[in-house]
Design a protein around this motif. Structure first.
Motif, PDB file in Angstrom:
ATOM      1  N   VAL A 103       0.913  -1.292  -0.344  1.00 21.51           N
ATOM      2  CA  VAL A 103      -0.016  -0.081   0.156  1.00 21.51           C
ATOM      3  C   VAL A 103       0.730   1.256  -0.095  1.00 21.51           C
ATOM      4  CG1 VAL A 103      -1.743   1.739   1.022  1.00 21.51           C
ATOM      5  CG2 VAL A 103      -2.101  -1.116   1.112  1.00 21.51           C
ATOM      6  N   LYS A 104       0.576   2.317  -0.512  1.00 22.20           N
ATOM      7  CA  LYS A 104       1.421   3.363  -1.036  1.00 22.20           C
ATOM      8  C   LYS A 104       0.865   4.206  -0.197  1.00 22.20           C
ATOM      9  CE  LYS A 104       3.165   2.282  -5.939  1.00 22.20           C
ATOM     10  NZ  LYS A 104       2.430   1.343  -6.282  1.00 22.20           N
ATOM     11  N   ASN A 105       1.781   5.207   0.387  1.00 20.45           N
ATOM     12  CA  ASN A 105       2.161   6.401   1.183  1.00 20.45           C
ATOM     13  C   ASN A 105       0.515   7.452   0.526  1.00 20.45           C
ATOM     14  OD1 ASN A 105       1.423   7.900   3.514  1.00 20.45           O
ATOM     15  ND2 ASN A 105       2.685   9.011   2.857  1.00 20.45           N
ATOM     16  N   GLY A 106      -0.867   6.783   1.091  1.00 19.46           N
ATOM     17  CA  GLY A 106      -2.195   8.675  -0.265  1.00 19.46           C
ATOM     18  C   GLY A 106      -2.013   7.805  -0.901  1.00 19.46           C
ATOM     19  N   GLU A 107      -1.908   6.422  -0.935  1.00 23.68           N
ATOM     20  CA  GLU A 107      -3.124   5.537  -1.829  1.00 23.68           C
ATOM     21  C   GLU A 107      -4.505   5.222  -1.191  1.00 23.68           C
ATOM     22  OE1 GLU A 107      -2.562   1.632  -4.132  1.00 23.68           O
ATOM     23  OE2 GLU A 107      -1.682   2.217  -2.872  1.00 23.68           O
ATOM     24  N   ARG A 108      -5.710   5.817  -2.401  1.00 21.19           N
ATOM     25  CA  ARG A 108      -6.936   6.195  -1.945  1.00 21.19           C
ATOM     26  C   ARG A 108      -7.375   4.590  -2.648  1.00 21.19           C
ATOM     27  NH1 ARG A 108      -7.629  10.713  -5.840  1.00 21.19           N
ATOM     28  NH2 ARG A 108      -6.405   9.615  -7.081  1.00 21.19           N
ATOM     29  N   PHE A 109      -8.377   3.796  -1.595  1.00 17.77           N
ATOM     30  CA  PHE A 109      -9.111   2.860  -1.664  1.00 17.77           C
ATOM     31  C   PHE A 109     -10.754   2.944  -1.448  1.00 17.77           C
ATOM     32  CE2 PHE A 109      -4.328   1.112  -0.887  1.00 17.77           C
ATOM     33  CZ  PHE A 109      -4.263  -0.133  -1.253  1.00 17.77           C
ATOM     34  N   ILE A 110     -11.213   2.106  -2.060  1.00 17.80           N
ATOM     35  CA  ILE A 110     -12.664   1.250  -2.070  1.00 17.80           C
ATOM     36  C   ILE A 110     -12.500   0.279  -1.460  1.00 17.80           C
ATOM     37  CG2 ILE A 110     -14.350   0.469  -3.094  1.00 17.80           C
ATOM     38  CD1 ILE A 110     -14.766   3.750  -2.994  1.00 17.80           C
ATOM     39  N   VAL A 111     -12.767   0.103   0.186  1.00 21.87           N
ATOM     40  CA  VAL A 111     -13.335  -1.327   0.309  1.00 21.87           C
ATOM     41  C   VAL A 111     -14.238  -1.713  -0.477  1.00 21.87           C
ATOM     42  CG1 VAL A 111     -13.322  -2.849   2.611  1.00 21.87           C
ATOM     43  CG2 VAL A 111     -11.595  -1.000   2.201  1.00 21.87           C
ATOM     44  N   CYS A 112     -14.075  -3.238  -1.044  1.00 26.67           N
ATOM     45  CA  CYS A 112     -15.559  -3.489  -1.694  1.00 26.67           C
ATOM     46  C   CYS A 112     -15.361  -5.509  -1.025  1.00 26.67           C
ATOM     47  CB  CYS A 112     -15.028  -3.979  -2.981  1.00 26.67           C
ATOM     48  SG  CYS A 112     -16.763  -4.453  -4.090  1.00 26.67           S
ATOM     49  N   GLU A 113     -16.628  -5.800  -0.914  1.00 29.55           N
ATOM     50  CA  GLU A 113     -17.415  -6.783  -0.331  1.00 29.55           C
ATOM     51  C   GLU A 113     -18.414  -7.504  -1.363  1.00 29.55           C
ATOM     52  OE1 GLU A 113     -16.926  -8.675   2.379  1.00 29.55           O
ATOM     53  OE2 GLU A 113     -17.142  -8.253   4.218  1.00 29.55           O
ATOM     54  N   ASP A 114     -18.672  -8.657  -1.087  1.00 32.49           N
ATOM     55  CA  ASP A 114     -19.968  -8.751  -2.015  1.00 32.49           C
ATOM     56  C   ASP A 114     -21.651  -8.548  -1.248  1.00 32.49           C
ATOM     57  OD1 ASP A 114     -19.205 -10.838   0.566  1.00 32.49           O
ATOM     58  OD2 ASP A 114     -19.828 -12.420  -1.226  1.00 32.49           O
ATOM     59  N   ILE A 115     -20.970  -8.798  -0.025  1.00 29.78           N
ATOM     60  CA  ILE A 115     -22.506  -9.016   1.378  1.00 29.78           C
ATOM     61  C   ILE A 115     -21.473  -7.650   2.374  1.00 29.78           C
ATOM     62  CG2 ILE A 115     -24.679  -9.255   2.043  1.00 29.78           C
ATOM     63  CD1 ILE A 115     -24.403 -10.404  -0.845  1.00 29.78           C
ATOM     64  N   ILE A 116     -22.430  -6.322   2.114  1.00 28.09           N
ATOM     65  CA  ILE A 116     -22.517  -5.462   3.361  1.00 28.09           C
ATOM     66  C   ILE A 116     -23.618  -6.081   4.758  1.00 28.09           C
ATOM     67  CG2 ILE A 116     -22.476  -3.305   5.007  1.00 28.09           C
ATOM     68  CD1 ILE A 116     -20.099  -2.482   2.492  1.00 28.09           C
ATOM     69  N   THR A 117     -22.792  -6.474   5.963  1.00 22.52           N
ATOM     70  CA  THR A 117     -23.581  -6.864   6.340  1.00 22.52           C
ATOM     71  C   THR A 117     -23.876  -5.960   7.800  1.00 22.52           C
ATOM     72  OG1 THR A 117     -23.928  -9.163   6.434  1.00 22.52           O
ATOM     73  CG2 THR A 117     -25.249  -8.670   8.184  1.00 22.52           C
ATOM     74  N   THR A 118     -22.888  -6.246   8.695  1.00 25.83           N
ATOM     75  CA  THR A 118     -22.706  -4.960   9.924  1.00 25.83           C
ATOM     76  C   THR A 118     -21.643  -4.021   9.240  1.00 25.83           C
ATOM     77  OG1 THR A 118     -21.260  -6.749  11.035  1.00 25.83           O
ATOM     78  CG2 THR A 118     -23.562  -6.222  11.803  1.00 25.83           C
ATOM     79  N   GLY A 119     -21.000  -5.007   8.611  1.00 21.56           N
ATOM     80  CA  GLY A 119     -19.370  -4.035   7.576  1.00 21.56           C
ATOM     81  C   GLY A 119     -18.293  -4.397   7.943  1.00 21.56           C
ATOM     82  N   LYS A 120     -18.169  -5.527   9.453  1.00 20.27           N
ATOM     83  CA  LYS A 120     -17.228  -5.707  10.216  1.00 20.27           C
ATOM     84  C   LYS A 120     -15.792  -5.859   9.447  1.00 20.27           C
ATOM     85  CE  LYS A 120     -15.624  -8.715  14.001  1.00 20.27           C
ATOM     86  NZ  LYS A 120     -15.112  -9.668  13.804  1.00 20.27           N
TER      87      LYS A 120
END
Length: 202
Positions: A103-120
């Motif tokens: 992971v590069k410093n300042g690299e912008r991410f979307i965290v992707c799931e198939d299903i989000i329940t509580t998001g844990k």
């Protein structure tokens, strides 16, 4: 796009007694693998999700997903947005980044799931990224189980949601199922045993 119809037609809308990754129990389970086994459909869903994120003007460099369930959805989202893709996985119960990923410093991410329940799991994934200098600018999933409020679909933010309220969450649809704590589960009270999805062929 009617995400509920897509899950039903794919045989991915299961009914039974399930132990969710959050530790809670439910009579219903969304088996995204049955949807994503069709590459053409997976691409169509990811293209739509990518377009939704773009519509909201969220700029990101890469996509990261927690293994195992989020990998196909995240990879397809990265393809649709022409971004880099990496994934985290649990090692001794702790979410970790392995396999030479960085992971590069300042690299912008979307965290992707198939299903989000509580998001844990998504939040654990985000914490790994941020601990390495990355910036999580949003969360995405094919479907949301209505605990977390979506940026693109009306709904309420519920106390069970683990994702910070200041981070946008995107999905193609909401599913609202009854979800129970193990000690307060009527299915358990009726003598049924909760099955972890994937553990017995489901």
């Amino acid at each position: 796009m009617n995400i509920e119809q897509i899950y039903r037609e794919a045989g991915a809308y299961l009914q039974g007694h399930f132990l969710l990754s959050s530790g809670k129990h439910s009579q219903f389970y969304l088996q995204s693998a049955k949807v994503l086994e069709n590459p053409t459909l997976a691409a169509k869903l990811a293209d739509e999700l990518s377009a939704v994120i773009a519509e909201f003007g969220v700029n990101y460099d890469s996509v990261c997903s927690p293994a195992l369930g989020g990998i196909l959805a995240g990879y397809e989202l990265a393809r649709a947005g022409e971004k880099r893709f990496i994934f985290t996985e649990r090692v001794g119960g702790v979410m970790s980044l392995r396999r030479g990923f960085d992971v590069k410093n300042g690299e912008r991410f979307i965290v992707c799931e198939d299903i989000i329940t509580t998001g844990k799991s998504a939040l654990e994934c985000a914490s790994v990224i941020e601990s390495m200098g990355g910036v999580v600018v949003g969360f995405a999933a094919l479907a949301n189980r209505s605990f977390c409020k979506l940026a693109n679909i009306d709904g309420e933010l519920k106390s069970e949601c683990k994702i910070p309220a200041n981070k946008p969450v995107f999905a193609l649809g909401n599913f609202e199922f009854e979800i129970y704590e193990p000690d307060d589960c009527p299915l358990c009270a009726n003598g049924s045993e909760a099955i972890k999805p994937g553990s017995r062929g489901n």
